[in-house]
Design a protein around this motif. Sequence first.
Motif, PDB file in Angstrom:
ATOM      1  N   ARG A 149       0.919  -1.233   0.116  1.00  0.00           N
ATOM      2  CA  ARG A 149      -0.108   0.016  -0.179  1.00  0.00           C
ATOM      3  C   ARG A 149       0.878   1.369  -0.159  1.00  0.00           C
ATOM      4  NH1 ARG A 149      -5.206   0.974   1.294  1.00  0.00           N
ATOM      5  NH2 ARG A 149      -5.509   3.270   1.868  1.00  0.00           N
ATOM      6  N   ARG A 232      -5.955   8.786   2.345  1.00  0.00           N
ATOM      7  CA  ARG A 232      -5.106   7.772   1.812  1.00  0.00           C
ATOM      8  C   ARG A 232      -3.789   7.618   2.442  1.00  0.00           C
ATOM      9  NH1 ARG A 232      -5.308   9.741  -2.963  1.00  0.00           N
ATOM     10  NH2 ARG A 232      -3.273  10.403  -3.268  1.00  0.00           N
ATOM     11  N   ARG A 234      -3.113   8.657   5.400  1.00  0.00           N
ATOM     12  CA  ARG A 234      -3.233   8.289   6.797  1.00  0.00           C
ATOM     13  C   ARG A 234      -3.199   6.778   6.766  1.00  0.00           C
ATOM     14  NH1 ARG A 234      -9.059   9.020   8.236  1.00  0.00           N
ATOM     15  NH2 ARG A 234      -8.992   7.117   6.608  1.00  0.00           N
ATOM     16  N   ASP A 235      -3.883   5.993   5.890  1.00  0.00           N
ATOM     17  CA  ASP A 235      -3.732   4.694   5.764  1.00  0.00           C
ATOM     18  C   ASP A 235      -2.610   4.116   5.458  1.00  0.00           C
ATOM     19  OD1 ASP A 235      -6.703   5.200   6.229  1.00  0.00           O
ATOM     20  OD2 ASP A 235      -7.201   4.891   4.172  1.00  0.00           O
ATOM     21  N   ASP A 236      -1.890   4.903   4.741  1.00  0.00           N
ATOM     22  CA  ASP A 236      -0.445   4.312   4.421  1.00  0.00           C
ATOM     23  C   ASP A 236       0.317   4.253   5.625  1.00  0.00           C
ATOM     24  OD1 ASP A 236      -1.479   4.026   1.573  1.00  0.00           O
ATOM     25  OD2 ASP A 236      -0.191   5.781   1.030  1.00  0.00           O
ATOM     26  N   THR A 238      -0.734   4.342   8.644  1.00  0.00           N
ATOM     27  CA  THR A 238      -1.359   3.079   9.481  1.00  0.00           C
ATOM     28  C   THR A 238      -0.444   1.671   9.103  1.00  0.00           C
ATOM     29  OG1 THR A 238      -3.104   4.406   9.916  1.00  0.00           O
ATOM     30  CG2 THR A 238      -3.181   2.019  10.583  1.00  0.00           C
ATOM     31  N   ALA A 239      -0.612   1.405   7.909  1.00  0.00           N
ATOM     32  CA  ALA A 239       0.027   0.241   7.307  1.00  0.00           C
ATOM     33  C   ALA A 239       1.519   0.203   7.624  1.00  0.00           C
ATOM     34  CB  ALA A 239      -0.391  -0.089   5.886  1.00  0.00           C
TER      35      ALA A 239
END
Length: 651
Positions: A149, A232, A234-236, A238-239
């Motif tokens: 991601r 997007r 933020r999700d990166d 987190t991953a």
Amino acid sequence: MPDPSTYRPAPGTIPELPGVYRFRDPTGRVIYVGKAKSLRQRLNSYFADPWSLHARTQQMVTTAASVDWVTVNTEVEALQLEYQWIKEYDPRFNVRYRDDKSYPYLAVTLDEEYPRLQVMRGAKRKGVRYFGPYSHAWAIRETLDLLLRVFPARTCRPGVFKQARQHQRPCLLGYIDKCSAPCVGRVSAEEHRQIALEFCDFMGGRTDAMVKRLEKDMHAAAEELEFEKAARLRDDLTALRRAMEKQAVVFGDGTDADVVAFADDQLEAAVQVFRVRGGRIRGQRGWVVEKTEDVTFGDLVHQFCSQVYGGERGEADIPREVLVPELPADVDALAEWLSGQRGARVQIRVPQRGDKKALADTVRRNAEEALVRHKLHRAGDLTTRSQALDELAEALTLETAPLRIECYDVSQIQGTDVVASMVVFEDGLPRKSEYRRFAITGATDDVSAISEVLRRRFARYKAETGDEQGQPIDPETGRPRKFAYPPQLLVVDGGAPQVAAAAQTLADAGINDLAVVGLAKRLEEVWVPAEEFPVILPRSSQGLYLLQRVRDEAHRFAITYHRQKRSSRMTVSALDQVPGLGEVRRKALMRHFGSLKRLSGATVEEITEVPGIGRRTAEAILAALGATPPPQPAAPEPAGPQPAAPGVEHK
């Protein structure tokens, strides 16, 4: 069996130079390869009195029929030649680090126009960055699933990539934004290579800069009201953090090191390696190797470094530091050789304190557990146990498989505190409820102790099965009698003298239908009564492994009882110095306090609570134990004026 004196080199012919030597068997096959700083000094040690050598070394020199050597200029050259010869000849008496499987790596093919992230096994090739090894391929795929991601590099096979370019349609990963889809031109080759390089930087330990950059981009997108882009990112982020959590930081200074630990017994050694890169544990490997000669942990470190790091496959995996439990004798030459292999300085050292010492202890515990699992693996398999019992029956010419095996061992120190143990294995498994231990009073050596133990054991057997019932089950309790079941195979820890003594004792007791053998530690020979030569079982034999396990368990049980008895004797001897303290009152004291430590920490009043112990005796006990009685409180001064001393006038 060849005699080492028949092929010993003539005096003065062995040079005092560094070099590598080879022992060969009568057919010319190389059975052992070694290196030495001084060939003369090292080779002469093999031709000393054979009975003074370790059992494994003795077996090697009596198997060999010739020896030759090659001199070199330095120890480093000797290390390189030793590695090449071990790889070429595969000698049976050398410790060999062989995996039972091929460990997977996470590889980035930087030698391709569009680098690919993939799982790789086997030999390494130039132009490919490797991370690992990992214990399982699913661990690599789990890591990739989190990181794609953030680093959407290509993972597809060449055929899939070519087909996507022809049809100008990306695969599913391209549609769900887990691939930058260079196949359809979404990014250029340079941009895609940059993504792969950033992935390599992250896997190499440069995580803080990556996290800070993503946080900065996320805040900037939010300030510019680009909320979808900020979400997007933020999700990166987190991953990325989830992937970092799976790689625990053990060294805060970003250390690159391999932490090596060993656990061994007389026959095998378990090796565990934790690979730390950038301060994080990136992988783990383990071996169980056979000890075919007398080796120390330092020797195992030498074998490990020369075999695992040697050659082309090991070159890319050599870290800056190798943390080991013990330094080998040639540590300087070994470090210099590894530095040449790596192209940079390599240190080999023993961690003394801090995080590195704590991780070394963890790796050592893993090695100990691996050795235990290895030994129990065969014992827990029904098919393997059946094979072991059948092999014993065939080798010892027994009519049936020995379903009940009893083993006896004696433990003593120069004829004092002589004890013996009896352990029982039924169907190849220990039956601890049947274990027995014996205190020996009339014997001073192993042979006479074995005779006494067997005489007592089978006297009880005849008494318990020769009563009016004649049954091994006690009719009152419904439980088996202690010595009512005879074994099909009786094993003693020792060689021909112990076996002869055991056989004679059984014959005197009128028992002639019981198989007796002895297992000698020297060469793991199986001795049979009245036979001139022992039975030699193959080292890979499951029957030999079962006998070794039975013998080791008897030794453990005997030495435990011996230590208990010796400790109890030493405890009582400390109280022997107290005058007037007899055996009855000594036992009463130990029964009351439970241990000598608690007794020495007690007060005089607490000791006098024991029946028969007065105050003066209690003070003598504390003095004998080296404990000072607590000071008695001073008597309070009486109120009112005190009488004046003679010649002193009150005013």
